[in-house]
Design an enzyme around this catalytic site. Structure first.
Site, short mmCIF file in Angstrom:
data_model
loop_
_atom_site.label_atom_id
_atom_site.label_comp_id
_atom_site.label_asym_id
_atom_site.label_seq_id
_atom_site.Cartn_x
_atom_site.Cartn_y
_atom_site.Cartn_z
N ARG A 166 3.64 60.40 24.43
CA ARG A 166 4.28 61.47 23.66
C ARG A 166 5.74 61.59 24.10
NH1 ARG A 166 1.11 60.96 20.38
NH2 ARG A 166 -0.47 62.39 19.60
N HIS A 215 6.72 55.94 15.65
CA HIS A 215 5.38 56.44 15.98
C HIS A 215 4.30 55.70 15.18
CE1 HIS A 215 2.98 60.15 17.50
NE2 HIS A 215 2.24 59.07 17.51
N GLU A 258 9.87 64.54 16.03
CA GLU A 258 9.80 63.44 15.06
C GLU A 258 9.84 63.99 13.65
OE1 GLU A 258 6.17 61.48 16.20
OE2 GLU A 258 6.98 60.82 18.09
#
Ligand code: NAP
Length: 322
Positions: A239, A287, A268
């Site tokens: 993360r 991601h 994000e």
């Protein structure tokens, strides 16, 4: 039992078909992540919520869900959900571990290979018409992996699967977590338990595989980067909030460490004004750790199963808390 379900983003057709058989469903389209005001208004009368890692499902939002019985996240990470408060309200929380372990470990490996061999940087060189001289002794020089030390923070599902890949590359493996794994697991992976301090000072590559928690929040800041080898690379597929991004950008710019490969970010999506974007010694991925066709389908299947169980007051297959 029927009910109303809200999805903060769409899922595969087979999953939607499955949901439509039982529930009245509504899917957010448009801006991602869904604006908080919209989510707040939608959660008011639904029985189940399907969400994603970038949706902030905090106490304030959960309080609005008067009928809410289950939150099913399309991710293994659940740091975006106030799971303690959900438990207090007897709302089940389902998540999707295991099915994405291999894909995410592969992503860490991809970032490791990319940053050590400067592949994306090389791609940019070619696309920008800068490849003038070939085969110079000092052009696009990378770093060997064989015989180098990889430090794995968090030897859980993904960390240990990544360790198998590192072992195949003949790397020396150090790891740190709050407690060591079994001796037999250490032996199989050829991994040695060390303190966090030793992990960061002795590794040529550090790969992060811990969840984001109060303990790991911004664990990697300038104090840590200064202790790492100047030649070291940092990989993060866990993360974004485990790293202090401003410090990392400074550390990369000043060559305090050699480079980084990141799949996850503090907030994000990041845009072209983010300080990382101007740097050459970093590989950025949007991601996509779990993003293979096969894995994403399995995640959708589990997300729906977790929702079905939770809405009926049962424990999801993979359940946080209870
Ligand atoms: P996991 O099996 O629970 O492993 C987590 C590991 O972290 C465990 O070994 C745990 O060991 C260690 N750990 C936890 N807190 C720690 C701390 N404070 N200090 C040191 N070690 C600590 O989880 P996983 O399935 O491997 O997933 C790891 C994380 O990857 C997820 O939480 C998620 O955020 C992220 N992820 C990202 C993607 C992506 O798309 N990029 C995909 C999947 C997962 P101890 O309990 O012994 O400390």
């Amino acid at each position: 039992m029927g009910g109303k379900i809200f999805l903060t983003r769409t899922l595969h057709d087979f999953a939607l078909k499955e949901l439509r058989k039982k529930y009245q469903i509504e899917i957010h389209s448009g801006k991602i992540p869904i604006p908080k005001t919209k989510l707040r208004s939608k959660i008011k009368d639904v029985d189940g919520l399907i969400c994603f890692p970038y949706d902030n499902i905090d106490e304030e939002l959960i309080k609005e869900g008067k009928n809410l019985r289950v939150i099913s996240t399309y991710s293994v990470g659940f740091d975006h959900i106030d799971t303690e408060f959900a438990k207090k309200k007897k709302i089940r929380v389902g998540y999707t571990p295991e099915v994405l372990t291999d894909a995410t470990a592969d992503m860490a490996l991809a970032l490791l290979l990319d940053i050590s061999r400067r592949m994306t940087e090389g791609d940019r060189v070619i696309r920008n018409g800068k490849w003038k001289e070939v085969y110079g002794a000092f052009d696009y020089v990378g770093a060997d992996l064989q015989g180098k030390t990889i430090g794995i923070l968090g030897l859980g599902r993904i960390g240990s699967t990544f360790a198998k890949r590192a072992k195949a590359l003949e790397m020396k493996i150090l790891y740190h977590s709050r407690k060591p794994v079994s001796k037999s697991k250490e032996k199989t992976l050829n991994a040695k338990y060390v303190s966090f301090e030793k992990l960061i000072t002795q590794s040529d590559f550090v790969s992060i595989h811990v969840p984001h928690t109060k303990e790991t929040d911004r664990l990697f800041g300038m104090d840590v980067f200064r202790k790492m080898k100047k030649s070291a690379f940092l990989i993060n597929t866990s993360r974004g909030k485990v790293i202090d991004e401003r410090d990392l950008a400074k550390a990369l710019k000043k060559k305090v460490i050699a480079g980084a490969g990141l799949d996850v970010f503090e907030k994000e999506p990041i845009d072209e004004n983010h300080p990382f974007v101007k740097l050459q010694n970093i590989v950025l991925a949007p991601h996509i750790g779990s993003s293979t066709k096969e894995t994403r389908m399995k995640m959708a299947e589990i997300t729906v199963k977790n929702l079905n169980l939770g809405i009926n007051g049962k424990r999801p297959i993979y359940s946080v808390g209870y």
